[in-house]
Write an enzyme that holds these catalytic residues in place. Structure first.
Site, PDB file in Angstrom:
ATOM      1  N   GLU A  82     -77.131  -3.119 106.593  1.00 59.44           N
ATOM      2  CA  GLU A  82     -77.764  -3.995 107.578  1.00 59.44           C
ATOM      3  C   GLU A  82     -79.282  -4.024 107.416  1.00 59.44           C
ATOM      4  OE1 GLU A  82     -74.506  -3.951 111.160  1.00 59.44           O
ATOM      5  OE2 GLU A  82     -76.070  -2.429 111.251  1.00 59.44           O
ATOM      6  N   CYS A 118     -78.284   9.538 115.177  1.00 58.63           N
ATOM      7  CA  CYS A 118     -78.269   8.298 114.404  1.00 58.63           C
ATOM      8  C   CYS A 118     -76.846   7.855 114.075  1.00 58.63           C
ATOM      9  CB  CYS A 118     -79.069   8.532 113.129  1.00 58.63           C
ATOM     10  SG  CYS A 118     -79.005   7.187 111.967  1.00 58.63           S
ATOM     11  N   GLY A 123     -79.864   4.674 105.728  1.00 55.93           N
ATOM     12  CA  GLY A 123     -80.079   5.545 104.575  1.00 55.93           C
ATOM     13  C   GLY A 123     -81.399   6.275 104.572  1.00 55.93           C
ATOM     14  N   SER A 174     -89.988  11.355 109.908  1.00 50.33           N
ATOM     15  CA  SER A 174     -89.251  11.437 111.174  1.00 50.33           C
ATOM     16  C   SER A 174     -89.211  12.910 111.584  1.00 50.33           C
ATOM     17  CB  SER A 174     -87.838  10.883 110.941  1.00 50.33           C
ATOM     18  OG  SER A 174     -87.108  10.946 112.123  1.00 50.33           O
ATOM     19  N   HIS A 226     -82.461   5.949 121.486  1.00 51.31           N
ATOM     20  CA  HIS A 226     -81.376   4.998 121.751  1.00 51.31           C
ATOM     21  C   HIS A 226     -80.069   5.767 121.664  1.00 51.31           C
ATOM     22  CE1 HIS A 226     -84.608   2.287 119.988  1.00 51.31           C
ATOM     23  NE2 HIS A 226     -84.586   2.073 121.288  1.00 51.31           N
ATOM     24  N   CYS A 285     -83.672   1.230 116.397  1.00 53.76           N
ATOM     25  CA  CYS A 285     -83.738   2.458 115.616  1.00 53.76           C
ATOM     26  C   CYS A 285     -82.556   3.384 115.900  1.00 53.76           C
ATOM     27  CB  CYS A 285     -84.994   3.212 116.016  1.00 53.76           C
ATOM     28  SG  CYS A 285     -86.197   3.234 114.755  1.00 53.76           S
TER      29      CYS A 285
HETATM   30  S1  SF4 Z   1     -81.938  10.041 107.454  1.00 49.77           S
HETATM   31 FE1  SF4 Z   1     -82.274   8.249 108.738  1.00 49.77          FE
HETATM   32  S2  SF4 Z   1     -80.446   6.948 108.412  1.00 49.77           S
HETATM   33 FE2  SF4 Z   1     -79.949   9.004 107.652  1.00 49.77          FE
HETATM   34  S3  SF4 Z   1     -78.907  10.015 109.369  1.00 49.77           S
HETATM   35 FE3  SF4 Z   1     -81.112  10.584 109.477  1.00 49.77          FE
HETATM   36  S4  SF4 Z   1     -82.046   9.049 110.836  1.00 49.77           S
HETATM   37 FE4  SF4 Z   1     -80.027   8.230 110.194  1.00 49.77          FE
END
Ligand code: SF4
Length: 335
Positions: free
Chosen positions: A89, A116, A154, A208, A284, A327
């Site tokens: 997506e 996620c 990803g 992140s 979220h 997100c």
């Molecule tokens: S790396 Fe990114 S896409 Fe992969 S599980 Fe973690 S937050 Fe989700």
């Protein structure tokens, strides 16, 4: 003969394939990446013989999404399916000043972050350079895209070669020519690939974070076990910042989990005196999770406190929630 997709090739590789004249390769790359041609014979200013030979060996390769959904706030989510049947997506975000495409680098993900949906979907494979570029070039709005962020499905640095090459093509003069200032790769943290990316490109990077504390992050983010965030922050701190590059951390805020005063002090200690910006994001909620986002007031409070401590901070608003384009929610509709 298996034909090669031109989408995904650099001007040098097109030159090698076409075997004619470097100027022809540049013209072909410009036509492909800027005008998104879907017929090699329509490329102007190239001898017909060259085009015929190229057509025997290759095809343009940009392909459209198979479905799309538009949010009430104008965000659009696209579903792509490649020739290997992998689904992924892409999200288009529009505001007054910019049009951003949020691209996927993998179908699914194997990083297993607990907040996620993509992680829950599992890992279906890396996307090719063609698959990555077509998310920018194959959508109806491709002509107005100003920014590209690798924040879709990803972990980009689990597919580093293809992501790096896609960034180089996106920013090339003969390519879509999107400024490196406007290309951002978001990672949960894979140190060797980050180091290589920082050396080989001028694009932006965002980590992140989830928690400023190693012990806490260790228990929640699987990547922390091999690649602690403090090492990546050190890498960012020590980097000679050129004017083109922005380094940042993304901090998803979960109520009574990572939004306490202790966390605020931890963030200040980690980021004070650096040029690293922090983006605070609401959480979220994903299926099966009972956690809730920190309140908007709490996000603003963190922002204020970080700014008065000399740290560049912003709050990112949620977009595309009603079509699961926000997100952490990508792959919600996939099986
Ligand atoms: S790396 Fe990114 S896409 Fe992969 S599980 Fe973690 S937050 Fe989700």
């Amino acid at each position: 003969m298996i034909k090669t997709s031109l989408c995904g090739l650099t001007a040098d590789e097109i030159d090698e394939l076409a075997g004619s004249d470097r100027r022809h390769a540049i013209a072909i790359a410009n036509c492909l990446y800027k005008k998104k041609i879907n017929d090699i014979m329509l490329i102007p200013d190239i001898p017909v013989k060259v085009k015929k030979e190229l057509k025997e060996k290759s095809f343009p390769g940009i392909y459209p999404p198979v479905a799309s959904k538009e949010s009430t706030d104008g965000t659009i989510k696209f579903l792509f399916r490649n020739e290997r049947g992998q689904e992924f997506e892409t999200v288009l975000l529009k505001d007054k000043k910019r049009t951003t495409v949020c691209v996927s680098s993998q179908s699914g993900c194997r990083m297993g972050c607990p907040f996620c949906v993509t992680g829950q979907y599992g890992f279906r494979g890396n996307l090719s350079i063609r698959d990555i570029l077509t998310q920018v070039l194959g959508i109806p709005h491709s002509g107005v895209v100003t920014h590209v962020v690798f924040m879709g499905m990803g972990e980009p640095f689990d597919n580093p070669e293809n992501v790096m090459k896609a960034c180089n093509i996106l920013s090339a003069e003969w390519g879509p020519a999107i400024s490196v200032r406007n290309i951002t790769v978001s990672t949960v943290g894979i140190t060797p690939a980050i180091r290589s990316f920082l050396e080989k490109t001028d694009c932006n990077i965002t980590l992140s974070l989830y928690s400023p504390f190693h012990d806490e992050r260790y228990l929640t983010i699987p990547a922390e076990k091999s690649y602690p965030a403090y090492e990546i922050i050190d890498l960012m701190k020590n980097l000679q910042l050129n004017k083109k590059r922005r380094l940042s951390v993304a901090y998803i805020m979960i109520s009574n989990t990572n939004d306490t005063e202790k966390h605020l002090e931890g963030l200040k200690a980690l980021l004070r005196g650096t040029a690293i910006r922090i983006n605070l994001l609401p959480y979220h909620r994903i299926p099966g999770d009972d956690k809730i986002s920190s309140s908007p007031e709490r996000l603003q409070y963190f922002k204020h406190e970080l700014i008065v401590s000399g740290i560049s901070a912003s709050v990112r608003k949620s977009t595309g929630l009603d079509v699961s384009a926000a997100c952490g929610l990508l792959a919600s509709g996939l099986k």
